[in-house]
Write a protein that holds these residues in place. Structure first.
Motif, PDB file in Angstrom:
ATOM      1  N   ASP A  84      -8.653  -0.447   5.035  1.00 21.37           N
ATOM      2  CA  ASP A  84      -8.438   0.590   6.037  1.00 21.37           C
ATOM      3  C   ASP A  84      -7.369   1.548   5.510  1.00 21.37           C
ATOM      4  O   ASP A  84      -6.332   1.103   5.026  1.00 21.37           O
ATOM      5  CB  ASP A  84      -7.988  -0.052   7.351  1.00 21.37           C
ATOM      6  N   ASP A  87      -3.772   1.005   6.470  1.00 19.90           N
ATOM      7  CA  ASP A  87      -3.061  -0.185   6.017  1.00 19.90           C
ATOM      8  C   ASP A  87      -2.378   0.117   4.682  1.00 19.90           C
ATOM      9  O   ASP A  87      -2.766  -0.363   3.619  1.00 19.90           O
ATOM     10  CB  ASP A  87      -4.026  -1.360   5.881  1.00 19.90           C
ATOM     11  N   ALA A  90      -1.134  -2.835   2.411  1.00 24.84           N
ATOM     12  CA  ALA A  90      -2.182  -3.486   1.620  1.00 24.84           C
ATOM     13  C   ALA A  90      -2.593  -2.604   0.441  1.00 24.84           C
ATOM     14  O   ALA A  90      -2.818  -3.099  -0.665  1.00 24.84           O
ATOM     15  CB  ALA A  90      -3.389  -3.805   2.496  1.00 24.84           C
TER      16      ALA A  90
END
Length: 109
Positions: A84, A87, A90
């Motif tokens: 995503d 995010d 991440a």
């Protein structure tokens, strides 16, 4: 109304008064400064300060690399990694893994 700054910010007063200066020099000068900084484990800024015989911070610096990423960059990276785009942590972790792999591949050359 007078706003008081937190006590933990008091050490940054001197840094806030500092002015960043850019030097337009030929490529050979930039390469020499960058190479010396690399070999001396200094930032280019600290290397320039050392050349000018100015004080250099003795505090250990956290070794890190930086890059500016736009929202579009994050979207491209998220798509590449199947994450995503919101995010960002991440995405940062995946980029870090790519940089580590890159460093490993350059050592074997």
């Amino acid at each position: 109304m007078v706003t008081r700054k937190p006590a933990r910010w008091s050490g940054s007063d001197q840094a806030l008064r500092a002015v960043q200066v850019a030097f337009d020099v030929e490529l050979a000068v930039m390469d020499a400064i960058r190479t010396a900084a690399f070999h001396n484990n200094l930032s280019t800024s600290d290397q320039i300060r050392q050349v000018l015989d100015l004080s250099v911070s003795t505090r250990p610096k956290r070794p890190r690399l930086t890059v500016s990423l736009t929202a579009h960059d994050y979207a491209l990276l998220a798509q590449r990694y199947g994450l995503d785009e919101g995010d960002r942590l991440a995405i940062k972790e995946r980029v870090t893994q790519d940089l580590i792999r890159f460093a490993g591949s350059t050592r074997t050359r």
